[in-house]
Scaffold this motif. Structure first.
Motif, PDB file in Angstrom:
ATOM      1  N   ASP A  54       0.821  -1.197   0.000  1.00  0.00           N
ATOM      2  CA  ASP A  54       0.000   0.000   0.000  1.00  0.00           C
ATOM      3  C   ASP A  54       0.857   1.250   0.000  1.00  0.00           C
ATOM      4  O   ASP A  54       0.573   2.211  -0.691  1.00  0.00           O
ATOM      5  CB  ASP A  54      -0.936   0.013   1.221  1.00  0.00           C
ATOM      6  N   THR A  57       2.340   1.915  -3.466  1.00  0.00           N
ATOM      7  CA  THR A  57       1.381   2.403  -4.452  1.00  0.00           C
ATOM      8  C   THR A  57       1.038   3.859  -4.178  1.00  0.00           C
ATOM      9  O   THR A  57       0.893   4.645  -5.106  1.00  0.00           O
ATOM     10  CB  THR A  57       0.095   1.543  -4.429  1.00  0.00           C
ATOM     11  N   ALA A  58       0.920   4.222  -2.933  1.00  0.00           N
ATOM     12  CA  ALA A  58       0.544   5.594  -2.584  1.00  0.00           C
ATOM     13  C   ALA A  58       1.705   6.570  -2.722  1.00  0.00           C
ATOM     14  O   ALA A  58       1.484   7.766  -2.881  1.00  0.00           O
ATOM     15  CB  ALA A  58      -0.001   5.626  -1.165  1.00  0.00           C
ATOM     16  N   SER A 148      -3.552   8.911 -11.560  1.00  0.00           N
ATOM     17  CA  SER A 148      -3.656   7.456 -11.429  1.00  0.00           C
ATOM     18  C   SER A 148      -2.289   6.834 -11.664  1.00  0.00           C
ATOM     19  O   SER A 148      -1.523   7.299 -12.502  1.00  0.00           O
ATOM     20  CB  SER A 148      -4.640   6.886 -12.448  1.00  0.00           C
ATOM     21  N   ARG A 150      -0.315   2.797 -11.766  1.00  0.00           N
ATOM     22  CA  ARG A 150      -0.329   1.332 -11.663  1.00  0.00           C
ATOM     23  C   ARG A 150       1.120   0.914 -11.456  1.00  0.00           C
ATOM     24  O   ARG A 150       1.997   1.286 -12.211  1.00  0.00           O
ATOM     25  CB  ARG A 150      -0.912   0.690 -12.916  1.00  0.00           C
ATOM     26  N   GLU A 156      -3.081  -0.724  -8.206  1.00  0.00           N
ATOM     27  CA  GLU A 156      -3.485   0.551  -8.804  1.00  0.00           C
ATOM     28  C   GLU A 156      -4.058   1.468  -7.747  1.00  0.00           C
ATOM     29  O   GLU A 156      -4.642   1.012  -6.777  1.00  0.00           O
ATOM     30  CB  GLU A 156      -4.555   0.315  -9.877  1.00  0.00           C
ATOM     31  N   GLU A 157      -3.879   2.763  -7.962  1.00  0.00           N
ATOM     32  CA  GLU A 157      -4.442   3.753  -7.054  1.00  0.00           C
ATOM     33  C   GLU A 157      -4.702   5.024  -7.842  1.00  0.00           C
ATOM     34  O   GLU A 157      -3.959   5.376  -8.756  1.00  0.00           O
ATOM     35  CB  GLU A 157      -3.487   4.025  -5.891  1.00  0.00           C
ATOM     36  N   SER A 158      -5.784   5.717  -7.470  1.00  0.00           N
ATOM     37  CA  SER A 158      -6.136   6.995  -8.082  1.00  0.00           C
ATOM     38  C   SER A 158      -6.388   8.016  -6.994  1.00  0.00           C
ATOM     39  O   SER A 158      -6.757   7.674  -5.875  1.00  0.00           O
ATOM     40  CB  SER A 158      -7.387   6.863  -8.955  1.00  0.00           C
ATOM     41  N   LEU A 159      -6.211   9.276  -7.358  1.00  0.00           N
ATOM     42  CA  LEU A 159      -6.385  10.373  -6.419  1.00  0.00           C
ATOM     43  C   LEU A 159      -6.938  11.564  -7.183  1.00  0.00           C
ATOM     44  O   LEU A 159      -6.440  11.899  -8.256  1.00  0.00           O
ATOM     45  CB  LEU A 159      -5.030  10.728  -5.789  1.00  0.00           C
TER      46      LEU A 159
END
Length: 168
Positions: A54, A57-58, A148, A150, A156-159
């Motif tokens: 986590d 990814t962040a 975003s 990946r 994957e993460e989006s903000l």
């Protein structure tokens, strides 16, 4: 005289017992301290391993979000499509009558950042390598920017960042 001798033997015996007690007490302290360090290291290792995906990814999104927040001004945030690298997040700032630009993009599995004069073209060779990503995307609308990412492991993460400059 015998009683004096007995007392000295008893005193010697209790003195040895006192030294032995102190030695055992220190030994127990050392053993328990070592056990606490080993247990703490195990807990730390499991927390790092559990939180690692986590956090990785962040991390790129946090970095880019902080850049956007720091340079958020009217007209400063844009997304440009480049034929060679895809979407490029551009952050422009005024500097001594000119303009400087930070360009953030992904190329060949690496998130990159290029900083320079706004009139200079994008040149991935002059960019700084930030970290490995499988893909990076940025989309701008009238209120904010969607970022975003990946990672190579598929996470994957989006903000979404609301821009302060769009509220003015």
């Amino acid at each position: 005289m015998r009683s004096a001798h007995r007392r000295s033997v008893q005193a010697e015996g209790s003195h040895v017992f006192g030294e032995l007690f102190v030695f055992l007490l220190l030994g127990m302290f050392a053993v328990f301290s070592l056990m606490a360090v080993v247990a703490g290291a195990g807990v730390y290792r499991s927390v790092v391993e559990a939180g690692s995906p986590d956090g990785q990814t962040a991390m790129p999104l946090s970095y880019v979000a902080n850049k956007v927040r720091a340079l958020d001004a009217a007209g400063a945030v844009a997304v440009v499509q480049d034929e060679a690298v895809g979407p490029v997040l551009t952050l422009t700032e005024d500097y001594e009558g000119g303009a400087l630009v930070t360009r953030i993009f992904a190329q060949d599995g690496v998130l990159r950042e290029q900083f320079g004069y706004a009139d200079a073209p994008l040149d991935p060779e002059l960019s700084e390598r930030l970290l490995e990503v499988a893909a990076f995307d940025a989309r701008l609308d009238e209120k904010g920017v969607t970022l975003s990412v990946r990672m190579p492991d598929g996470a994957e993460e989006s903000l979404y960042l609301a821009l302060r400059s769009s509220a003015r």
